[in-house]
Design a protein around this motif. Structure first.
Motif, PDB file in Angstrom:
ATOM      1  N   GLY A 450      -2.840 -46.634  17.931  1.00  0.00           N
ATOM      2  CA  GLY A 450      -2.601 -47.056  16.538  1.00  0.00           C
ATOM      3  C   GLY A 450      -2.225 -45.529  16.000  1.00  0.00           C
ATOM      4  N   LEU A 451      -2.192 -45.759  14.561  1.00  0.00           N
ATOM      5  CA  LEU A 451      -2.001 -44.522  13.534  1.00  0.00           C
ATOM      6  C   LEU A 451      -3.111 -44.060  12.997  1.00  0.00           C
ATOM      7  CD1 LEU A 451       1.356 -45.266  12.228  1.00  0.00           C
ATOM      8  CD2 LEU A 451       1.032 -43.731  14.145  1.00  0.00           C
ATOM      9  N   HIS A 452      -3.704 -42.845  12.977  1.00  0.00           N
ATOM     10  CA  HIS A 452      -4.587 -42.285  11.847  1.00  0.00           C
ATOM     11  C   HIS A 452      -4.016 -41.512  11.009  1.00  0.00           C
ATOM     12  CE1 HIS A 452      -4.623 -38.896  15.130  1.00  0.00           C
ATOM     13  NE2 HIS A 452      -4.690 -38.335  13.966  1.00  0.00           N
ATOM     14  N   THR A 453      -4.715 -41.597   9.893  1.00  0.00           N
ATOM     15  CA  THR A 453      -4.003 -40.633   8.548  1.00  0.00           C
ATOM     16  C   THR A 453      -5.117 -39.696   8.244  1.00  0.00           C
ATOM     17  OG1 THR A 453      -2.971 -42.738   7.862  1.00  0.00           O
ATOM     18  CG2 THR A 453      -3.381 -40.900   6.422  1.00  0.00           C
ATOM     19  N   GLY A 454      -4.655 -38.315   8.125  1.00  0.00           N
ATOM     20  CA  GLY A 454      -5.370 -37.276   7.566  1.00  0.00           C
ATOM     21  C   GLY A 454      -4.719 -36.820   6.234  1.00  0.00           C
ATOM     22  N   TYR A 455      -5.794 -36.156   5.561  1.00  0.00           N
ATOM     23  CA  TYR A 455      -5.391 -35.782   4.160  1.00  0.00           C
ATOM     24  C   TYR A 455      -5.256 -34.195   4.058  1.00  0.00           C
ATOM     25  CZ  TYR A 455      -6.397 -40.454   3.046  1.00  0.00           C
ATOM     26  OH  TYR A 455      -6.228 -41.818   3.014  1.00  0.00           O
ATOM     27  N   TYR A 456      -4.267 -33.496   3.737  1.00  0.00           N
ATOM     28  CA  TYR A 456      -3.913 -32.091   3.824  1.00  0.00           C
ATOM     29  C   TYR A 456      -3.728 -31.523   2.306  1.00  0.00           C
ATOM     30  CZ  TYR A 456      -3.740 -32.883   8.736  1.00  0.00           C
ATOM     31  OH  TYR A 456      -4.086 -33.230  10.115  1.00  0.00           O
ATOM     32  N   SER A 457      -3.910 -30.488   2.239  1.00  0.00           N
ATOM     33  CA  SER A 457      -3.581 -29.686   0.950  1.00  0.00           C
ATOM     34  C   SER A 457      -3.012 -28.150   1.424  1.00  0.00           C
ATOM     35  CB  SER A 457      -4.710 -29.383   0.076  1.00  0.00           C
ATOM     36  OG  SER A 457      -4.575 -28.566  -1.074  1.00  0.00           O
ATOM     37  N   ILE A 458      -2.113 -27.589   0.469  1.00  0.00           N
ATOM     38  CA  ILE A 458      -1.720 -26.184   0.762  1.00  0.00           C
ATOM     39  C   ILE A 458      -2.135 -25.577  -0.344  1.00  0.00           C
ATOM     40  CG2 ILE A 458       0.241 -25.023   0.923  1.00  0.00           C
ATOM     41  CD1 ILE A 458       1.993 -27.027   2.243  1.00  0.00           C
ATOM     42  N   GLY A 459      -2.834 -24.538  -0.183  1.00  0.00           N
ATOM     43  CA  GLY A 459      -3.309 -23.689  -1.183  1.00  0.00           C
ATOM     44  C   GLY A 459      -2.558 -22.253  -1.188  1.00  0.00           C
TER      45      GLY A 459
END
Length: 564
Positions: A450-459
């Motif tokens: 299945g798919l997992h979802t991660g949360y990201y940011s560009i600083g």
């Protein structure tokens, strides 16, 4: 979820790469797009023999939308609109997506094995920050009313299907039920909010629908297609011309033809035009219960003669743009009033497999993917330009069959072009507008494929950073034996502290795990929701194997589903 992924990737999975080796010497063009015309200056670089031979053999210009050698061909030089202007006075809205979930499952014996059947309702809604609720009260209440109606509709549907689910558990062929909504936000600022809502009442195409919403943030007024398009006949003709020459599939072109006819249909039964606003253009959706939806992007810089251009060009400080159907982005990188054209070029071998990638600005190669970083055989899957605190960043997404996308990252270095920064693995399954908070999904086999979802940011760095070490994954399984775990209230580190034993035969809904620290969050699911218990389980990975309390996951749980 596959349908939503298909929608948002369909506009970028458009290029068939023809086989041809890359030439050491290229014809290059210094191209600057102004608001009056397209000015092209030939460089003095000599054409290679292979390019000359190719021109001799064909004697005509290549067909529109084709790939010649390593270059993706733009079919026409559309004039830049006089009225398209870029500014940066908009303010970001702090809005997030939240899901409300109801779920129940039980183990069943099916085909001589124990599996799990379940009923799941997940309603995704938009939530505002407290400040934005006050500053943009009208649009908040408009969207809140939509949220409330969604929750009522889906809760009622869940209640309707729950009795059918119980009845089916007693039958020879019990079935799963899925009632889902999903939202993708394309724009959310002090000018406009634009998003797509997918509703699926039971994982059947005939029961699903796509609806787009566009609101003026200041007063909550819904923006209509007639507000945007001032010349529907002219826009319909331009839309079909632009799309039909982009090298898309025959099916996509046929859908574009139907949309263009709907645009000029003045009858009472005319189909509504589903569209979304981006900073640099308009997305048009083809939505039909008998087909998977398709998305087309039309750049405002070329369609200004037919649209009110005041809806485009004004951005917050940080924002994100996606390439159109020609794999191109037209934007002002230097803030000098002149638009640059950004696109990829590919070197392919005799089998059509990609063996080299360049990033091109105005006809000049400005950066390359190093050979050591390149994964041969990938195909183009999309391109994004993000304006971040670190400046302009390009994500060039390349797909390999049955693998996650490789995103090659380039940072804009000013007039000298771009510099290659590195890679990150994952799929942009939603067209997120905010470089400070976006999602990448990946595949794994923790409790099934299945798919997992991660949360990201560009600083301040071009490479995205994880906002949270944990990832989301929605899985329903049943305990095959008693399982020791933790429960109770969470401490300051989000860990549960009380010892608990999950009884054998208990269904679990798994929604989050942390591969780095080795914990997994779930909740038991019972007919009586008041008896549900939130739990934390420890697990580990060794190669492609997952272990809970030292035991293989296949021995600990029933109902794990694998692809293939």
């Amino acid at each position: 979820m596959k349908r939503m992924i298909a929608i948002l990737l369909s506009s970028s999975m458009i290029l068939a790469l023809a086989g041809c080796g890359r030439n050491d010497k290229k014809e290059t063009k210094e191209t600057k797009r102004t608001k009056d015309t397209l000015v092209t200056e030939e460089s003095s670089v000599t054409k290679s023999e292979s390019e000359t031979e190719s021109e001799t053999e064909t004697e005509t210009d290549p067909p529109a939308g084709t790939v010649v050698g390593s270059r993706i061909v733009t079919p026409k030089d559309y004039p830049i609109s006089d009225g398209f202007a870029i500014s940066h006075t908009a303010k970001d809205l702090t809005i997030v997506e939240s899901a409300r979930i109801q779920v129940y499952g039980e183990p069943v014996e099916e085909d001589s094995r124990t599996t799990v059947k379940s009923i799941l309702q997940s309603t995704v809604m938009i939530s505002f920050s407290e400040k934005d609720k006050e500053d943009y009260e009208q649009v908040f209440y408009t969207i809140q009313a939509q949220n409330n109606q969604l929750e009522i509709n889906y809760s009622n549907r869940y209640s309707e299907l729950l009795s059918a689910f119980y009845d089916n558990l007693k039958s020879a062929r019990p079935k799963d039920y899925r009632m889902l909504t999903d939202i993708s936000i394309f724009r959310a600022d002090s000018d406009y909010i634009s998003y797509i809502l997918e509703q699926d009442y039971d994982c059947e195409m005939s029961n699903s629908s796509i609806k787009t919403y566009n609101f003026a943030t200041a007063d909550g007024r819904e923006i209509t297609f007639d507000d945007i398009v001032t010349d529907k006949r002219g826009f319909a003709d331009f839309f079909f011309d632009y799309v039909s020459n982009a090298g898309l599939s025959e099916n996509d072109i046929e859908q574009a033809k139907e949309i263009s006819m709907d645009m000029v249909d003045e009858s009472e039964n005319a189909a509504p035009i589903e569209f979304l606003l981006d900073y640099d253009g308009i997305y048009i959706f083809y939505s039909n219960p008998d087909h998977y939806p398709t998305m087309f992007k039309i750049p405002a810089v070329f369609a200004g003669a037919y649209m009110d251009e005041s809806y485009f060009g004004n951005t917050p400080e940080c924002y994100s743009l996606s390439a159109d159907d020609y794999a191109r982005i037209h934007w002002d990188l230097e803030d000098d009033g002149v638009l640059e054209e950004i696109y990829p070029e590919f070197e392919t071998d005799e089998y059509g497999s990609v063996v080299g990638i360049d990033l091109v600005v105005d006809g000049l190669m400005r950066a390359s993917v190093p050979d050591a970083d390149l994964i041969e055989g990938e195909t183009y899957a999309g391109m994004k330009l993000m304006k971040t605190k670190a400046g302009f960043i390009v994500f060039l997404s390349m797909a390999l069959e049955e693998s996650d996308c490789t995103n090659y990252i380039f940072r804009y270095a000013g007039s000298t072009g771009f510099e290659f920064e590195g890679t990150i693995i994952g799929n942009f399954t939603k067209d997120y507008h905010d470089p400070g908070n976006f999602q990448l999904t990946g595949r794994d086999e923790v409790l099934g494929t299945g798919l997992h979802t991660g949360y990201y940011s560009i600083g301040n760095s071009a490479i995205p950073e994880r906002i949270d070490k944990s990832v989301d994954k929605n899985v329903i399984v049943v305990a095959a034996k008693d399982i020791a775990c933790k429960s109770g209230a969470f401490d300051e580190d989000r860990n549960q502290t009380e010892d608990y034993t999950i009884p054998a035969g208990t269904a679990l809904y798994v929604f989050n795990y942390n591969l780095e620290d080795g914990y997994l969050h779930a909740t038991t699911i019972n007919k009586d929701k008041e008896k549900n218990v939130p739990v934390t389980l420890e697990f580990s990975r060794e190669g492609d194997k997952t272990f809970f309390n030292g035991e293989d996951q296949d021995d600990v749980f029933y109902g794990i589903r694998y692809a293939g």
